[in-house]
Scaffold this motif. Sequence first.
Motif, mmCIF file in Angstrom:
data_model
loop_
_atom_site.group_PDB
_atom_site.id
_atom_site.type_symbol
_atom_site.label_atom_id
_atom_site.label_comp_id
_atom_site.label_asym_id
_atom_site.label_seq_id
_atom_site.Cartn_x
_atom_site.Cartn_y
_atom_site.Cartn_z
ATOM 1 N N PHE A 49 -34.452 -2.956 15.315
ATOM 2 C CA PHE A 49 -35.785 -3.515 15.177
ATOM 3 C C PHE A 49 -36.760 -2.729 16.043
ATOM 4 O O PHE A 49 -36.358 -1.969 16.923
ATOM 5 C CB PHE A 49 -35.817 -5.001 15.554
ATOM 6 C CG PHE A 49 -35.259 -5.332 16.912
ATOM 7 C CD1 PHE A 49 -33.917 -5.662 17.061
ATOM 8 C CD2 PHE A 49 -36.075 -5.332 18.035
ATOM 9 C CE1 PHE A 49 -33.400 -5.985 18.300
ATOM 10 C CE2 PHE A 49 -35.563 -5.652 19.280
ATOM 11 C CZ PHE A 49 -34.221 -5.974 19.416
ATOM 12 N N ILE A 50 -38.046 -2.948 15.799
ATOM 13 C CA ILE A 50 -39.085 -2.231 16.531
ATOM 14 C C ILE A 50 -39.477 -2.999 17.790
ATOM 15 O O ILE A 50 -39.535 -2.447 18.886
ATOM 16 C CB ILE A 50 -40.318 -2.005 15.645
ATOM 17 C CG1 ILE A 50 -39.915 -1.237 14.362
ATOM 18 C CG2 ILE A 50 -41.404 -1.261 16.415
ATOM 19 C CD1 ILE A 50 -39.285 0.102 14.627
ATOM 20 N N SER A 51 -39.784 -4.277 17.619
ATOM 21 C CA SER A 51 -40.175 -5.098 18.756
ATOM 22 C C SER A 51 -40.039 -6.568 18.369
ATOM 23 O O SER A 51 -39.903 -6.906 17.204
ATOM 24 C CB SER A 51 -41.609 -4.802 19.193
ATOM 25 O OG SER A 51 -42.532 -5.152 18.172
ATOM 26 N N ILE A 52 -40.116 -7.407 19.377
ATOM 27 C CA ILE A 52 -40.014 -8.852 19.176
ATOM 28 C C ILE A 52 -41.310 -9.505 19.603
ATOM 29 O O ILE A 52 -41.813 -9.230 20.697
ATOM 30 C CB ILE A 52 -38.840 -9.449 19.965
ATOM 31 C CG1 ILE A 52 -37.527 -8.777 19.561
ATOM 32 C CG2 ILE A 52 -38.756 -10.958 19.720
ATOM 33 C CD1 ILE A 52 -36.327 -9.236 20.372
ATOM 34 N N ASN A 53 -41.858 -10.339 18.762
ATOM 35 C CA ASN A 53 -43.068 -11.074 19.108
ATOM 36 C C ASN A 53 -42.641 -12.331 19.868
ATOM 37 O O ASN A 53 -42.148 -12.257 20.971
ATOM 38 C CB ASN A 53 -43.866 -11.377 17.861
ATOM 39 C CG ASN A 53 -45.265 -11.881 18.178
ATOM 40 O OD1 ASN A 53 -45.614 -12.083 19.336
ATOM 41 N ND2 ASN A 53 -46.071 -12.069 17.168
ATOM 42 N N ALA A 54 -42.801 -13.472 19.293
ATOM 43 C CA ALA A 54 -42.425 -14.705 19.986
ATOM 44 C C ALA A 54 -40.921 -14.936 19.930
ATOM 45 O O ALA A 54 -40.258 -14.592 18.956
ATOM 46 C CB ALA A 54 -43.149 -15.897 19.381
ATOM 47 N N MET A 55 -40.395 -15.505 20.997
ATOM 48 C CA MET A 55 -39.005 -15.975 21.046
ATOM 49 C C MET A 55 -39.031 -17.421 21.517
ATOM 50 O O MET A 55 -39.927 -17.810 22.280
ATOM 51 C CB MET A 55 -38.154 -15.149 22.010
ATOM 52 C CG MET A 55 -38.029 -13.685 21.643
ATOM 53 S SD MET A 55 -36.867 -12.802 22.714
ATOM 54 C CE MET A 55 -35.288 -13.280 21.982
ATOM 55 N N GLY A 56 -38.045 -18.166 21.093
ATOM 56 C CA GLY A 56 -38.056 -19.554 21.520
ATOM 57 C C GLY A 56 -36.784 -20.292 21.179
ATOM 58 O O GLY A 56 -35.803 -19.702 20.729
ATOM 59 N N TRP A 107 -42.874 0.548 8.839
ATOM 60 C CA TRP A 107 -43.489 0.488 7.518
ATOM 61 C C TRP A 107 -43.794 -0.945 7.093
ATOM 62 O O TRP A 107 -44.285 -1.159 5.989
ATOM 63 C CB TRP A 107 -42.558 1.133 6.481
ATOM 64 C CG TRP A 107 -42.100 2.492 6.897
ATOM 65 C CD1 TRP A 107 -40.853 2.858 7.275
ATOM 66 C CD2 TRP A 107 -42.913 3.673 7.023
ATOM 67 N NE1 TRP A 107 -40.820 4.188 7.618
ATOM 68 C CE2 TRP A 107 -42.057 4.706 7.476
ATOM 69 C CE3 TRP A 107 -44.271 3.955 6.779
ATOM 70 C CZ2 TRP A 107 -42.527 6.002 7.692
ATOM 71 C CZ3 TRP A 107 -44.722 5.238 6.988
ATOM 72 C CH2 TRP A 107 -43.860 6.244 7.444
ATOM 73 N N ASP A 108 -43.508 -1.902 7.933
ATOM 74 C CA ASP A 108 -43.693 -3.311 7.606
ATOM 75 C C ASP A 108 -44.403 -3.981 8.760
ATOM 76 O O ASP A 108 -43.820 -4.132 9.845
ATOM 77 C CB ASP A 108 -42.322 -3.959 7.360
ATOM 78 C CG ASP A 108 -42.424 -5.402 6.899
ATOM 79 O OD1 ASP A 108 -41.374 -6.001 6.596
ATOM 80 O OD2 ASP A 108 -43.551 -5.945 6.853
#
Length: 122
Positions: A28-35, A104-105
């Motif tokens: 993956f490229i990066s992670i936004n929110a985690m919870g 690309w997404d």
Amino acid sequence: QVQLVESGGGLVQPGGSLRLSCAASGSFISINAMGWYRQAPGQQRELVARVTNGGGENYADSVKGRFTISRDNAKNTVSLQMNTLKPEDTAVYYCHAHVYVSVWDDRSHEYWGQGAKVTVSS
């Protein structure tokens, strides 16, 4: 593919503490929110706590002051420290993340862990 692997569930007496941890792995490229979400028997899954990649946190009213979420962006992990546990905290706890998987997404995709059972009982 992205995998979220939880650890740390178990049985604890009322008033006790447990710590849940979740590690993201894969491509993956990066992670936004985690919870963390939880689902008790016969109940809908509900949000417990979440943290953005910028550190913004929010909690369910029922856990405020007792649970603390923390995140290590470098290790792609999120943890939930649960103190003063009550029988009503008994549930399966699921790690959740919004993940950017490709350059690309530009949409983030949701992923779930397999669940960690927490039982609060004397």
